[in-house]
Write an enzyme that holds these catalytic residues in place. Structure first.
Site, PDB file in Angstrom:
ATOM      1  N   TYR A 130      -6.401   2.857   5.983  1.00  0.00           N
ATOM      2  CA  TYR A 130      -6.648   2.165   7.568  1.00  0.00           C
ATOM      3  C   TYR A 130      -7.701   1.248   7.687  1.00  0.00           C
ATOM      4  CZ  TYR A 130      -4.571   6.950   8.062  1.00  0.00           C
ATOM      5  OH  TYR A 130      -3.927   7.937   8.059  1.00  0.00           O
TER       6      TYR A 130
ATOM      7  N   ASP B 127       0.805  -1.105   0.128  1.00  0.00           N
ATOM      8  CA  ASP B 127      -0.026  -0.040  -0.037  1.00  0.00           C
ATOM      9  C   ASP B 127       0.623   1.499  -0.031  1.00  0.00           C
ATOM     10  OD1 ASP B 127      -2.187  -1.759   0.229  1.00  0.00           O
ATOM     11  OD2 ASP B 127      -3.009  -0.744   2.131  1.00  0.00           O
ATOM     12  N   ASP B 128       0.317   2.207  -0.339  1.00  0.00           N
ATOM     13  CA  ASP B 128       0.623   3.615  -0.090  1.00  0.00           C
ATOM     14  C   ASP B 128       1.533   4.034  -1.094  1.00  0.00           C
ATOM     15  OD1 ASP B 128      -0.810   3.391   2.099  1.00  0.00           O
ATOM     16  OD2 ASP B 128       0.417   4.107   3.391  1.00  0.00           O
TER      17      ASP B 128
ATOM     18  N   HIS C 249       3.613  -2.187   3.215  1.00  0.00           N
ATOM     19  CA  HIS C 249       3.677  -1.004   2.492  1.00  0.00           C
ATOM     20  C   HIS C 249       5.109  -0.828   1.502  1.00  0.00           C
ATOM     21  CE1 HIS C 249       0.868  -0.862   5.785  1.00  0.00           C
ATOM     22  NE2 HIS C 249       0.280   0.301   5.256  1.00  0.00           N
TER      23      HIS C 249
ATOM     24  N   HIS D 210      -6.133   3.363  -3.583  1.00  0.00           N
ATOM     25  CA  HIS D 210      -5.911   3.665  -2.030  1.00  0.00           C
ATOM     26  C   HIS D 210      -6.299   4.968  -1.920  1.00  0.00           C
ATOM     27  CE1 HIS D 210      -4.777   2.347   1.768  1.00  0.00           C
ATOM     28  NE2 HIS D 210      -3.606   2.934   1.860  1.00  0.00           N
TER      29      HIS D 210
ATOM     30  N   HIS E 232      -5.564   9.542   1.307  1.00  0.00           N
ATOM     31  CA  HIS E 232      -5.157   8.657   2.510  1.00  0.00           C
ATOM     32  C   HIS E 232      -6.050   9.249   3.746  1.00  0.00           C
ATOM     33  CE1 HIS E 232      -3.229   5.839   4.938  1.00  0.00           C
ATOM     34  NE2 HIS E 232      -2.970   5.026   3.854  1.00  0.00           N
TER      35      HIS E 232
HETATM   36 NI    NI Z   1      -2.561   3.180   3.499  1.00  0.00          NI
END
Ligand code: NI
Length: 194
Positions: free
Chosen positions: A100, A9-10, A153, A59, A63
């Protein structure tokens, strides 16, 4: 077949190229849930992800916790995230991982409206907290089970450094590395997958 879906992710980030090299060495597929501005900033890695058989998911843009936003703002986070990542990747984006993992029936309905399935995870490595390649590796190898969806991540160098030992360890346990869609089959918009 014993399968596992590794998810990152991210990102993408400056470390994503190294991760793609490692995945390639193991002939492994992974799924990348991206923030739209990062897709745009690291579009060269997004192109590689597409070319090398990985899956790309949404995503959002910023965020934020979707359930704390007004409906128009939450809609915008989902729809613009999807549109911008589609623009960079040239792929239709059907998977959403809410930041999250925060979701409600209301945010699931918004996801459905924009053609997104909601993908959570079943193994949390807490890689963002430990920032230690050995800890991330041992957490994955300890907690994995067949058909697990593992959360990591690719914005942390320690997580990217852990990829080699993780892939080696899981391969030794007989795992095959597949994307979320390969693991779950055809997903439905608005439905939550863990
Ligand atoms: Ni995230």
């Amino acid at each position: 077949m014993k399968c596992v879906a590794l998810t990152y992710d991210d990102g993408p980030s400056e470390y994503t190229g190294q991760l793609l090299d490692t995945l390639k060495a193991y002939n492994a597929r992974a799924t990348f849930f991206q923030l739209a501005p990062h897709s745009e900033a690291y579009s060269k890695f997004v192109k590689r992800q597409v070319d090398e058989g990985h899956e790309i998911g949404n995503h959002t843009v910023s965020h934020l916790e979707l359930c704390k936003l007004s409906e128009p703002k939450a809609s915008q986070e989902i729809s613009q995230g999807r549109a911008r990542i589609e623009q960079v990747s040239g792929r239709k984006i059907t998977l959403l991982r809410p930041p999250y993992g925060a979701r409600t029936a209301k945010t699931d309905a918004l996801a459905a409206k924009y053609g997104q399935s909601v993908v959570l995870w079943s193994v949390d490595t807490l890689d963002w907290k430990y920032r230690n390649a050995q800890t991330v590796t041992s957490n994955v190898l300890r907690d994995v089970f067949p058909n697990a969806v593992v959360l990591m991540h690719d914005i942390h160098k320690t997580t990217v450094d852990a990829a080699g030992p993780i892939l080696a360890g899981l391969q030794k346990q007989g795992y095959h590395f597949v994307t979320v869609s390969q693991l779950k089959g055809a997903t439905k918009p608005g439905v939550v997958y863990a």
